[in-house]
Motif scaffolding. Structure first.
Motif, PDB file in Angstrom:
ATOM      1  N   VAL A 213       6.171 -27.979  35.688  1.00 24.02           N
ATOM      2  CA  VAL A 213       6.000 -28.467  34.320  1.00 24.02           C
ATOM      3  C   VAL A 213       7.355 -28.771  33.683  1.00 24.02           C
ATOM      4  CG1 VAL A 213       5.191 -27.898  31.993  1.00 24.02           C
ATOM      5  CG2 VAL A 213       3.819 -27.264  33.974  1.00 24.02           C
ATOM      6  N   TYR A 214       7.480 -29.981  33.168  1.00 28.42           N
ATOM      7  CA  TYR A 214       8.678 -30.399  32.443  1.00 28.42           C
ATOM      8  C   TYR A 214       8.383 -30.484  30.946  1.00 28.42           C
ATOM      9  CZ  TYR A 214      12.876 -33.179  31.402  1.00 28.42           C
ATOM     10  OH  TYR A 214      14.068 -33.633  30.904  1.00 28.42           O
ATOM     11  N   GLN A 215       7.166 -30.937  30.643  1.00 27.04           N
ATOM     12  CA  GLN A 215       6.726 -31.034  29.260  1.00 27.04           C
ATOM     13  C   GLN A 215       5.200 -31.078  29.252  1.00 27.04           C
ATOM     14  OE1 GLN A 215       8.778 -34.034  26.981  1.00 27.04           O
ATOM     15  NE2 GLN A 215       7.084 -34.271  25.559  1.00 27.04           N
ATOM     16  N   ALA A 216       4.590 -30.410  28.273  1.00 28.92           N
ATOM     17  CA  ALA A 216       3.124 -30.386  28.202  1.00 28.92           C
ATOM     18  C   ALA A 216       2.669 -30.314  26.755  1.00 28.92           C
ATOM     19  CB  ALA A 216       2.568 -29.195  28.988  1.00 28.92           C
ATOM     20  N   ASP A 217       1.681 -31.115  26.414  1.00 27.07           N
ATOM     21  CA  ASP A 217       1.035 -31.038  25.100  1.00 27.07           C
ATOM     22  C   ASP A 217      -0.406 -31.494  25.235  1.00 27.07           C
ATOM     23  OD1 ASP A 217       0.990 -33.895  24.981  1.00 27.07           O
ATOM     24  OD2 ASP A 217       3.036 -33.891  24.207  1.00 27.07           O
TER      25      ASP A 217
ATOM     26  N   LYS B  80       4.207 -23.495  30.269  1.00 21.90           N
ATOM     27  CA  LYS B  80       5.624 -23.436  29.939  1.00 21.90           C
ATOM     28  C   LYS B  80       6.447 -24.219  30.958  1.00 21.90           C
ATOM     29  CE  LYS B  80       4.541 -20.515  26.680  1.00 21.90           C
ATOM     30  NZ  LYS B  80       4.463 -20.967  25.282  1.00 21.90           N
ATOM     31  N   LYS B  81       7.611 -24.637  30.515  1.00 18.72           N
ATOM     32  CA  LYS B  81       8.529 -25.299  31.440  1.00 18.72           C
ATOM     33  C   LYS B  81       8.835 -24.365  32.612  1.00 18.72           C
ATOM     34  CE  LYS B  81      11.007 -28.499  28.403  1.00 18.72           C
ATOM     35  NZ  LYS B  81      12.323 -28.895  27.885  1.00 18.72           N
ATOM     36  N   GLY B  82       8.804 -24.924  33.803  1.00 16.46           N
ATOM     37  CA  GLY B  82       9.099 -24.128  34.986  1.00 16.46           C
ATOM     38  C   GLY B  82       7.861 -23.670  35.729  1.00 16.46           C
TER      39      GLY B  82
ATOM     40  N   VAL C 228      15.066 -21.793  30.161  1.00 22.18           N
ATOM     41  CA  VAL C 228      15.346 -23.202  29.903  1.00 22.18           C
ATOM     42  C   VAL C 228      16.128 -23.330  28.598  1.00 22.18           C
ATOM     43  CG1 VAL C 228      14.373 -25.494  29.540  1.00 22.18           C
ATOM     44  CG2 VAL C 228      13.243 -23.898  31.105  1.00 22.18           C
ATOM     45  N   ILE C 229      17.323 -23.939  28.674  1.00 22.15           N
ATOM     46  CA  ILE C 229      18.177 -24.121  27.500  1.00 22.15           C
ATOM     47  C   ILE C 229      18.260 -25.615  27.189  1.00 22.15           C
ATOM     48  CG2 ILE C 229      20.471 -23.766  26.518  1.00 22.15           C
ATOM     49  CD1 ILE C 229      20.852 -21.506  28.567  1.00 22.15           C
ATOM     50  N   PRO C 230      17.693 -26.063  26.080  1.00 22.63           N
ATOM     51  CA  PRO C 230      17.778 -27.488  25.737  1.00 22.63           C
ATOM     52  C   PRO C 230      19.209 -27.893  25.390  1.00 22.63           C
ATOM     53  CG  PRO C 230      16.791 -26.248  23.942  1.00 22.63           C
ATOM     54  CD  PRO C 230      16.965 -25.281  25.069  1.00 22.63           C
ATOM     55  N   ILE C 231      19.522 -29.148  25.587  1.00 22.76           N
ATOM     56  CA  ILE C 231      20.874 -29.668  25.349  1.00 22.76           C
ATOM     57  C   ILE C 231      20.798 -30.846  24.386  1.00 22.76           C
ATOM     58  CG2 ILE C 231      22.765 -30.969  26.409  1.00 22.76           C
ATOM     59  CD1 ILE C 231      22.410 -29.304  28.883  1.00 22.76           C
ATOM     60  N   GLN C 232      21.740 -30.890  23.467  1.00 19.33           N
ATOM     61  CA  GLN C 232      21.842 -32.023  22.545  1.00 19.33           C
ATOM     62  C   GLN C 232      22.868 -32.998  23.104  1.00 19.33           C
ATOM     63  OE1 GLN C 232      19.997 -32.549  19.661  1.00 19.33           O
ATOM     64  NE2 GLN C 232      20.928 -34.582  19.785  1.00 19.33           N
ATOM     65  N   LEU C 233      22.387 -34.099  23.650  1.00 18.67           N
ATOM     66  CA  LEU C 233      23.297 -35.091  24.214  1.00 18.67           C
ATOM     67  C   LEU C 233      23.858 -35.991  23.112  1.00 18.67           C
ATOM     68  CD1 LEU C 233      21.349 -36.251  27.409  1.00 18.67           C
ATOM     69  CD2 LEU C 233      23.341 -34.741  27.312  1.00 18.67           C
ATOM     70  N   GLU C 234      25.115 -36.367  23.269  1.00 16.03           N
ATOM     71  CA  GLU C 234      25.749 -37.285  22.335  1.00 16.03           C
ATOM     72  C   GLU C 234      26.358 -38.454  23.119  1.00 16.03           C
ATOM     73  OE1 GLU C 234      28.573 -35.379  19.809  1.00 16.03           O
ATOM     74  OE2 GLU C 234      27.342 -33.562  19.607  1.00 16.03           O
ATOM     75  N   LYS C 235      26.336 -39.621  22.512  1.00 17.65           N
ATOM     76  CA  LYS C 235      26.955 -40.774  23.136  1.00 17.65           C
ATOM     77  C   LYS C 235      28.466 -40.570  23.188  1.00 17.65           C
ATOM     78  CE  LYS C 235      26.829 -44.968  24.851  1.00 17.65           C
ATOM     79  NZ  LYS C 235      26.122 -45.283  26.106  1.00 17.65           N
ATOM     80  N   ALA C 236      29.029 -40.676  24.380  1.00 15.08           N
ATOM     81  CA  ALA C 236      30.473 -40.487  24.535  1.00 15.08           C
ATOM     82  C   ALA C 236      31.185 -41.811  24.258  1.00 15.08           C
ATOM     83  CB  ALA C 236      30.777 -39.994  25.943  1.00 15.08           C
TER      84      ALA C 236
END
Length: 408
Positions: free
Chosen positions: A224-228, A264-266, A292-300
C-alpha cells in the motif's frame, strides 16, 4: 412528577443513542450475501472466492451456507478454482442423468482426471458429496494421486480415522497433509456431507495452494502506497499502480472485516479486480512495521556547483541520483537525449521509509511523452528535473517508483 419526567426523558435519550449506535455499526459491514454473518470463520473465504467469480449465491443475496454441495457442484467449483471453464462433451462412459448446466463440467472433470471412467459408472451428480469424496477430487486436482496411492496404509491420529473408506485413506491422508481438509482436533468427520460454507473455505485453501490468479477478474499483490474511499495505490516492484474502489469493498485482515481507512502505508495486500479494473476485494497479507516519514519537496532553483556538474554528466542517460550538500538533499532525475521536445521527466513525490536495518528514500518519478499529433520543438533535448528537501538523518538507499504517462 418532575422527577419521574426527567427519568423518562433520560431513558428515551439513552435508548435513542443506543439505537443510533447499532444502526451505525451495521452500516460498517456490507457482505455480498445476507445469510453469512454468523459464519465469521468463513466470511473472508466466501467474499474472496465470490470476488474471483468461483462461487455464486442462490439468488436474492442468499448463499445458503448450510446447504450441502452435490458431487456435480463440487466438481464445478474445483474446476473453476483451477481456472477451467472450457466446454467439453459428456463422456460416453457416463450413462446417468445430469442437469443441463453440468454436462460440460462432468466432461471436464473426466478430462482433467478428477473422476475416473470406473467412477463414472456409478456417479450420481445430485448426491451430497462427503468429506472423503471431496478429498479425492482435491488430491487429483493437485496432481497428487500417485502420492495418495502410496499412502493407503497411513494412519492419522483422529478418533474417526477408521471411518474413512479403505480405498480413500491415502487421499484423505494427502488432503490433510496439504492442509485442504482440516479436522476439529479430534475428528475428521469423513462421512459427513460438505456444506456450501465449508466448501468456500476448502476452495480458498486450494486457491492458495495452486497460487491461482485465473478468474473472472484479476489479482494484484503489492504494498500500500496510498488508500482512500475512492482508490488504492500499490507498489508492485518498481511501479505504482492505482485502481478505483467499488463502494463498500470488503477488506479483510485474517477473518476480521476492516474499513478501507484501516489500510496503512507498508501493508502488503492482495487486490482482486473486476473486468473494469475496479477493486472488488482486499486482503491484508502482511502488516509492515516500517515508519513512513513524508517529505516536502521543493523545486531546486539555485544549485550548488557539484550538483550542476552531476546534472551535466547524467543528462544524456536516463538516471536518478541523490546528492547531499550541507544538510540538504538533492534528487536528480534525467530522461536522456530526446530527438524532439515534448518529452519530460518530473519528480512527483518522495518519502522516507525507516526500518530496523536501514533508511530508504522512495521517490516517485513520472515520465511524459508527447502525443502523436502534438506540435513539438524539432531539436535535441535533455529533459531533467531536480528537487530538494531537508532531512537531518542519514539515508542508506534510494528506491525509484516509476509512473508512466506515455502517449500512444
Amino acid at each position: 412528577m418532575y422527577k419521574y419526567l426527567k427519568s423518562f426523558i433520560f431513558t428515551i435519550i439513552i435508548f435513542s443513542l443506543l439505537s443510533f449506535t447499532v444502526t451505525f455499526a451495521k452500516a460498517q459491514t456490507s457482505y455480498s450475501f445476507d445469510d453469512i454473518k454468523e459464519y465469521k470463520w468463513a466470511i473472508k473465504a466466501v467474499e474472496k472466492m465470490h470476488a474471483k467469480g468461483i462461487i455464486k449465491g442462490v439468488g436474492d443475496k442468499k448463499f445458503a451456507p448450510s446447504k450441502p454441495v452435490t458431487h456435480l457442484e463440487a466438481l464445478a467449483l474445483i474446476l473453476r478454482t483451477l481456472g477451467y471453464e472450457e466446454t467439453s462433451e459428456l463422456p460416453k462412459e457416463y450413462k446417468g442423468k445430469v442437469p443441463a448446466w453440468g454436462k460440460e463440467f462432468i466432461g471436464l472433470a473426466y478430462e482433467k482426471g478428477l473422476v475416473t471412467s470406473e467412477e463414472l459408472k456409478t456417479f450420481n451428480p445430485n448426491k451430497d458429496a462427503k468429506r472423503y469424496e471431496i478429498a479425492k477430487y482435491l488430491v487429483r486436482a493437485l496432481g497428487l494421486e500417485k502420492e495418495a496411492k502410496l499412502n493407503m496404509n497411513q494412519k492419522l491420529l483422529y478418533k474417526d480415522w477408521k471411518a474413512v473408506p479403505k480405498d480413500s485413506k491415502g487421499y484423505m491422508y494427502v488432503a490433510v497433509k496439504e492442509g485442504l481438509i482440516v479436522g476439529d482436533g479430534k475428528n475428521l468427520k469423513p462421512n459427513e456431507p460438505v456444506k456450501r460454507i465449508e466448501m468456500a473455505v476448502i476452495l480458498e485453501r486450494l486457491d492458495e495452494k495452486i497460487g491461482n490468479t485465473i478468474s473472472s477478474g484479476k489479482e494484484v499483490i503489492g504494498t500500500v502506497y496510498q488508500a482512500d474511499e475512492s482508490s488504492i495505490t500499490v507498489k508492485v516492484g518498481n511501479l505504482l499502480k492505482t485502481f478505483p474502489v467499488i463502494k463498500n469493498v470488503p477488506v479483510f485482515d485474517g477473518n476480521d472485516y476492516l474499513k478501507i481507512d484501516s489500510l496503512k502505508k507498508g501493508y502488503t495486500v492482495r487486490l482482486i479486480l473486476d473486468g473494469k479494473n475496479n477493486i472488488i476485494f482486499v486482503e491484508v497479507l502482511n502488516k509492515n512495521s516500517e515508519e513512513v516519514i513524508p517529505i516536502q519537496l521543493e523545486k531546486a532553483i539555485s544549485l550548488p556547483q557539484n550538483v550542476l556538474n552531476l546534472v551535466e554528466s547524467l543528462k544524456e542517460t536516463q538516471n536518478v541520483k541523490l546528492v547531499e550538500e550541507n544538510g540538504t538533499y538533492y534528487i536528480i532525475a534525467t530522461r536522456g537525449m530526446m530527438r524532439t521536445g515534448g518529452y519530460s521527466v518530473s519528480i512527483e513525490k518522495a518519502q522516507i521509509i525507516k526500518s530496523e536495518n536501514k533508511t530508504t528514500l522512495e521517490v516517485e518519478i513520472k515520465y511524459q511523452n508527447p502525443s502523436e499529433n502534438a506540435i513539438v520543438t524539432q531539436a535535441i533535448t535533455y529533459p531533467y528535473d531536480v528537487k530538494m528537501f531537508k532531512y537531518d538523518g542519514k539515508i542508506d538507499d534510494i528506491k525509484i517508483l516509476y509512473k508512466y504517462n506515455l502517449a500512444p
